[in-house]
Each structure stands twice: as C-alpha cells, then as structure tokens.
Write a protein that holds these residues in place. Structure first.
Motif, PDB file in Angstrom:
ATOM      1  N   GLY A 256      49.081   4.030  64.942  1.00 22.04           N
ATOM      2  CA  GLY A 256      49.088   3.266  63.701  1.00 22.04           C
ATOM      3  C   GLY A 256      47.792   2.518  63.485  1.00 22.04           C
ATOM      4  N   LEU A 257      46.671   3.094  63.915  1.00 19.39           N
ATOM      5  CA  LEU A 257      45.382   2.406  63.848  1.00 19.39           C
ATOM      6  C   LEU A 257      44.308   3.289  63.231  1.00 19.39           C
ATOM      7  CD1 LEU A 257      45.271   0.773  67.401  1.00 19.39           C
ATOM      8  CD2 LEU A 257      45.655  -0.420  65.231  1.00 19.39           C
ATOM      9  N   ARG A 258      43.346   2.639  62.580  1.00 22.49           N
ATOM     10  CA  ARG A 258      42.129   3.290  62.114  1.00 22.49           C
ATOM     11  C   ARG A 258      40.936   2.594  62.765  1.00 22.49           C
ATOM     12  NH1 ARG A 258      42.032   5.717  56.088  1.00 22.49           N
ATOM     13  NH2 ARG A 258      44.151   6.576  56.017  1.00 22.49           N
ATOM     14  N   PHE A 259      39.889   3.387  63.061  1.00 22.20           N
ATOM     15  CA  PHE A 259      38.717   2.841  63.728  1.00 22.20           C
ATOM     16  C   PHE A 259      37.450   3.209  62.975  1.00 22.20           C
ATOM     17  CE2 PHE A 259      41.693   3.833  67.287  1.00 22.20           C
ATOM     18  CZ  PHE A 259      41.937   2.532  67.699  1.00 22.20           C
ATOM     19  N   LEU A 260      36.539   2.254  62.882  1.00 22.21           N
ATOM     20  CA  LEU A 260      35.187   2.528  62.414  1.00 22.21           C
ATOM     21  C   LEU A 260      34.334   2.919  63.620  1.00 22.21           C
ATOM     22  CD1 LEU A 260      34.595  -0.419  59.925  1.00 22.21           C
ATOM     23  CD2 LEU A 260      35.083   1.970  59.370  1.00 22.21           C
ATOM     24  N   VAL A 261      33.542   3.986  63.473  1.00 20.25           N
ATOM     25  CA  VAL A 261      32.686   4.474  64.552  1.00 20.25           C
ATOM     26  C   VAL A 261      31.298   4.753  63.980  1.00 20.25           C
ATOM     27  CG1 VAL A 261      34.598   5.453  65.878  1.00 20.25           C
ATOM     28  CG2 VAL A 261      33.424   6.863  64.185  1.00 20.25           C
ATOM     29  N   ASP A 262      30.313   4.871  64.856  1.00 20.85           N
ATOM     30  CA  ASP A 262      28.947   5.109  64.398  1.00 20.85           C
ATOM     31  C   ASP A 262      28.753   6.527  63.879  1.00 20.85           C
ATOM     32  OD1 ASP A 262      27.967   2.524  64.900  1.00 20.85           O
ATOM     33  OD2 ASP A 262      27.704   2.994  67.027  1.00 20.85           O
ATOM     34  N   ALA A 263      29.313   7.493  64.580  1.00 16.38           N
ATOM     35  CA  ALA A 263      29.181   8.900  64.175  1.00 16.38           C
ATOM     36  C   ALA A 263      30.326   9.688  64.780  1.00 16.38           C
ATOM     37  CB  ALA A 263      27.841   9.467  64.628  1.00 16.38           C
ATOM     38  N   ILE A 264      30.722  10.742  64.085  1.00 18.71           N
ATOM     39  CA  ILE A 264      31.843  11.570  64.547  1.00 18.71           C
ATOM     40  C   ILE A 264      31.300  12.947  64.927  1.00 18.71           C
ATOM     41  CG2 ILE A 264      34.071  12.592  63.940  1.00 18.71           C
ATOM     42  CD1 ILE A 264      34.386  10.309  61.888  1.00 18.71           C
ATOM     43  N   PRO A 265      31.420  13.357  66.174  1.00 19.83           N
ATOM     44  CA  PRO A 265      30.876  14.649  66.592  1.00 19.83           C
ATOM     45  C   PRO A 265      31.702  15.805  66.034  1.00 19.83           C
ATOM     46  CG  PRO A 265      32.107  13.657  68.395  1.00 19.83           C
ATOM     47  CD  PRO A 265      32.061  12.638  67.291  1.00 19.83           C
ATOM     48  N   PRO A 266      31.083  16.969  65.858  1.00 18.82           N
ATOM     49  CA  PRO A 266      31.828  18.140  65.384  1.00 18.82           C
ATOM     50  C   PRO A 266      32.962  18.489  66.350  1.00 18.82           C
ATOM     51  CG  PRO A 266      29.459  18.534  65.326  1.00 18.82           C
ATOM     52  CD  PRO A 266      29.659  17.258  66.068  1.00 18.82           C
ATOM     53  N   GLY A 267      34.077  18.909  65.802  1.00 19.11           N
ATOM     54  CA  GLY A 267      35.202  19.354  66.629  1.00 19.11           C
ATOM     55  C   GLY A 267      36.023  18.243  67.221  1.00 19.11           C
ATOM     56  N   CYS A 268      35.818  17.003  66.784  1.00 21.57           N
ATOM     57  CA  CYS A 268      36.577  15.872  67.338  1.00 21.57           C
ATOM     58  C   CYS A 268      38.058  16.016  67.003  1.00 21.57           C
ATOM     59  CB  CYS A 268      36.028  14.575  66.771  1.00 21.57           C
ATOM     60  SG  CYS A 268      36.931  13.105  67.285  1.00 21.57           S
ATOM     61  N   THR A 269      38.905  15.997  68.030  1.00 24.63           N
ATOM     62  CA  THR A 269      40.350  16.151  67.847  1.00 24.63           C
ATOM     63  C   THR A 269      41.153  14.987  68.400  1.00 24.63           C
ATOM     64  OG1 THR A 269      40.585  17.358  69.938  1.00 24.63           O
ATOM     65  CG2 THR A 269      40.194  18.669  67.951  1.00 24.63           C
ATOM     66  N   HIS A 270      40.553  14.197  69.297  1.00 23.01           N
ATOM     67  CA  HIS A 270      41.268  13.111  69.961  1.00 23.01           C
ATOM     68  C   HIS A 270      40.384  11.864  70.038  1.00 23.01           C
ATOM     69  CE1 HIS A 270      43.803  16.441  71.214  1.00 23.01           C
ATOM     70  NE2 HIS A 270      44.682  15.589  71.696  1.00 23.01           N
ATOM     71  N   VAL A 271      41.044  10.732  70.160  1.00 24.38           N
ATOM     72  CA  VAL A 271      40.337   9.480  70.396  1.00 24.38           C
ATOM     73  C   VAL A 271      40.832   8.887  71.704  1.00 24.38           C
ATOM     74  CG1 VAL A 271      42.021   8.165  69.040  1.00 24.38           C
ATOM     75  CG2 VAL A 271      39.770   7.193  69.450  1.00 24.38           C
ATOM     76  N   GLY A 272      39.911   8.292  72.445  1.00 27.71           N
ATOM     77  CA  GLY A 272      40.272   7.652  73.708  1.00 27.71           C
ATOM     78  C   GLY A 272      39.683   6.258  73.792  1.00 27.71           C
ATOM     79  N   VAL A 273      40.404   5.357  74.448  1.00 27.22           N
ATOM     80  CA  VAL A 273      39.919   3.994  74.666  1.00 27.22           C
ATOM     81  C   VAL A 273      40.331   3.582  76.073  1.00 27.22           C
ATOM     82  CG1 VAL A 273      39.946   1.591  73.905  1.00 27.22           C
ATOM     83  CG2 VAL A 273      40.252   3.428  72.219  1.00 27.22           C
ATOM     84  N   ARG A 274      39.367   3.166  76.869  1.00 26.89           N
ATOM     85  CA  ARG A 274      39.699   2.678  78.207  1.00 26.89           C
ATOM     86  C   ARG A 274      40.398   1.330  78.081  1.00 26.89           C
ATOM     87  NH1 ARG A 274      37.300   6.319  81.504  1.00 26.89           N
ATOM     88  NH2 ARG A 274      35.389   7.313  80.734  1.00 26.89           N
ATOM     89  N   MET A 275      41.381   1.097  78.941  1.00 27.67           N
ATOM     90  CA  MET A 275      42.214  -0.090  78.792  1.00 27.67           C
ATOM     91  C   MET A 275      41.424  -1.386  78.885  1.00 27.67           C
ATOM     92  SD  MET A 275      46.023   0.637  80.255  1.00 27.67           S
ATOM     93  CE  MET A 275      45.625   0.693  81.976  1.00 27.67           C
ATOM     94  N   HIS A 276      40.378  -1.415  79.702  1.00 23.42           N
ATOM     95  CA  HIS A 276      39.603  -2.658  79.825  1.00 23.42           C
ATOM     96  C   HIS A 276      38.705  -2.899  78.618  1.00 23.42           C
ATOM     97  CE1 HIS A 276      36.926   0.409  81.728  1.00 23.42           C
ATOM     98  NE2 HIS A 276      36.009  -0.236  81.025  1.00 23.42           N
ATOM     99  N   ASP A 277      38.612  -1.901  77.696  1.00 27.37           N
ATOM    100  CA  ASP A 277      37.813  -2.072  76.483  1.00 27.37           C
ATOM    101  C   ASP A 277      38.646  -2.541  75.290  1.00 27.37           C
ATOM    102  OD1 ASP A 277      35.332  -1.406  77.583  1.00 27.37           O
ATOM    103  OD2 ASP A 277      35.725   0.740  77.367  1.00 27.37           O
ATOM    104  N   VAL A 278      39.952  -2.715  75.472  1.00 22.47           N
ATOM    105  CA  VAL A 278      40.805  -3.312  74.444  1.00 22.47           C
ATOM    106  C   VAL A 278      40.788  -4.815  74.713  1.00 22.47           C
ATOM    107  CG1 VAL A 278      43.100  -3.361  73.393  1.00 22.47           C
ATOM    108  CG2 VAL A 278      42.216  -1.230  74.386  1.00 22.47           C
TER     109      VAL A 278
END
Length: 350
Positions: A256-278
């Motif tokens: 249920g989230l949207r994220f702003l990112v600097d650039a999106i690489p071709p073929g991007c299918t998944h997003v990941g976030v390490r727990m210590h970065d939340v």
C-alpha cells in the motif's frame, strides 16, 4: 588478472554457465544450495571437467575445450579445501602436512617447509596426533597448512566454516581472513552466509541456478544487488512486486505504498528495502503505519508495519532498543531515503 573462468557444464537437470574474473583478492561465490558454487570450484581444481570453456590462472591455461587442454589436478596447483577438510585419517598431523609438500624433491627443503608452516599455525604440539584426536578448528588449521605448504597458485575454500560449531566460527573466520591476506594471491570462497561473505570478501559473485546473477565489489553488490535472488542472498527481507507509475515513481501494491526514486532501471519488477533502512520520523517517502507485531531481538526490535489496514503484506523495520519504546507507540511515521530503495528484476533463464 589472476583468474579467468568462462565455462559450461550440462548435468542433465542442471546447467552450469558461469563467467567471472578476479585479481589478487578474495572473491566470494555466494548462493544457496545447489546453485553451482561447489561445482565451479571443482571445475577450477580439475576434479570435474567442463563441457566447454576456458580456465586460466596467473597466465597458465588449466582448461580450454577448443585447444584440448585439460591439466590434471596435480598440474594445476590449486589448493582446494573441502567442507570436511578431507584429512588422511591414518596419518598424523605431521604426515598430513608432509603429504602436501610431496612436490618438493629435495628432502631437506621439504622438511624445512613443513616445519615452517607447522610453526606458523601453532601445530607443532599436535604433530603426532591423528585427525580424530583434533577439534574442528585444529582440523581446519591442518587442512590449510597442508594446502599452503604445496605453494598453490590459487586458494579455493568450499564452505570452510560449515563443519564448525557456531561459537568457533567467528574466531576462525578472523584467522582465515589473515590467511587470505597473507596468501597474496587469488582466494575463492564458497558460502551461503551473507555475513561471512561481507566480512571476508573483496568481490562477490552471486550465483543462482548455475549462473552469476550479480558481480562486483562487496559494497557494490550489497548496495545494488539488482536481482531478486541477489537481494535475498544479501539479506534483504522486505521484497515485493512493484508497478512503475512514472519516471521517478513506483508503487508496491502489497504494501500500500508509493516511492519516489532517482531512476528506474529497465526491467524493474520488484522493490526491496532492508529493514534497517526503514527509519522512524518524517522525510522522503514518509508513511504512517500501524504496528502489527513487535518481535524482540537481543539488541533490537523488529516492527512489522502495515501502511494500510487493507494492505495484504507487512513491511519490516529493525530499530535499536534504545530508540524504541513499544509501550508509547501504536501507530508511527516512518520514511525511506530514495537511495535505500532497491529496484530489482527477476533474472530470466534461457
């Protein structure tokens, strides 16, 4: 360049097709069971023969299918240490290490080399013991001494800590780190343990289903694993499919989230976030979350968060104990910096 590997081997239900190179450094092959890590080491050592390809160490061709070159394991001078150390059970420590020096024809030089390596590893008091009389750590030292006394061109370590009790691993890992640095040539380490790989390696090749999915320096691979498998193997626990919503925006519907990112690489299918970065508090990519579960760790809390009551998946955050008071907070605000969002693809297979 100290080693170049570009090989293929078809085992019927499994196809190895791997390519990498490394200099005088520690290269880790990181992957799960059955991904081809140990098979790659055996091909380098000459225990297994690739179907096609080329293997070269320090300018010496060990294998070349087109030129019909396939040196024997003895000719290759590769120091392979197996998971179980493969010591000769009917030989003493002295006998095992002396067996590694058999290439040296001069008896005096051979004895001098054996004595020097035994002194270096503190094995002189154990000279007359048999492998069954040694601890796991002592067996590892004997196996390393037997390899190094043979003056190998390259050192190959196949899960070197798997046979040890957990309380011994860290101490022996630090000893292995010193051995690798003192060796001064290429060391290839096979492991499935991301922490072990992070502490010991200079470069990492992430392997999955017989192929290298990610390759780079240790810091590059952990910062930008690029594939779902590489992210999992480097310890990322928050991974979910995503949808590209704009040039700089992605959506993770399951969170249920949207994220702003600097650039999106071709073929991007998944997003990941390490727990210590939340991170708690306001900032870029901030969201309000309900705390669905609090897991107590020895020195931290893992918070399982729901950004929406209707979100099918939770996102985890790990915070040190000293900055979290679970009794005061039921719903809090978190944020994730743009450069900490991992944009991933699923590796396609031919």
């Amino acid at each position: 360049m100290s080693i170049l590997v570009d090989i293929e081997k078809d085992l019927g239900g499994f196809f190895l097709k791997t390519k990498f190179e490394a200099g005088d450094e520690v290269l880790a092959l990181l992957g799960g069971s059955g991904c081809g890590k140990s098979l790659t080491l055996k091909c380098i050592a000459g225990i297994e023969r690739p179907d096609r390809g080329h293997i070269e160490v320090d300018g010496v061709t060990l294998f070349d299918s087109e030129k019909h070159i396939n040196l024997s394991p003895q000719q290759r001078r590769t120091g392979l240490m197996f998971q179980n150390y493969a010591l000769f059970p009917n030989m003493t420590v002295l006998g095992n290490i002396s067996a590694g020096a058999r290439r040296e024809s001069d008896k005096a030089k051979r004895g001098e080399s054996v004595r020097a390596v035994m002194a270096s590893y503190g094995l002189e008091p154990l000279a007359d013991r048999y492998p069954r009389q040694l601890s796991g750590g002592q067996q590892q030292r004997v196996a390393l001494a037997r390899i190094l006394v043979s003056a190998p061109r390259i050192l190959l370590l196949d899960e070197p800590f798997s046979a040890l009790d957990s309380h011994l691993r860290f101490r022996l890992e630090r000893e292995m780190h010193k051995v690798a640095r003192d060796f001064g040539k290429t060391v290839i380490l096979v492991s499935h343990d991301r922490d072990e790989v992070f502490r010991l390696s200079d470069k990492i090749a992430v392997m999955n289903e017989g192929r290298v999915e990610a390759f780079g320096t240790r810091d590059e691979v952990f910062a930008s694993p690029n594939t779902v498998t590489a992210a999992i193997l480097t310890g990322c626990k928050n991974i979910t499919p995503c949808v590209v919503r704009g040039e700089h925006e992605i959506e993770a519907p399951a969170w249920g989230l949207r994220f702003l990112v600097d650039a999106i690489p071709p073929g991007c299918t998944h997003v990941g976030v390490r727990m210590h970065d939340v991170l708690p508090g306001d900032g870029v990519n901030a969201f309000d979350a309900g705390i669905d579960e609090i897991v107590e760790n020895p020195f931290s809390y893992t918070l399982m968060l729901k950004a929406s009551p209707h979100a099918p998946e939770r996102i985890g955050a790990e915070l040190p104990r000293e900055i979290w008071d679970q009794e005061e907070k039921n719903a809090v605000r978190f944020h994730i910096e743009k450069d900490k969002i991992l944009l991933l693809r699923e590796e396609e297979r031919a």
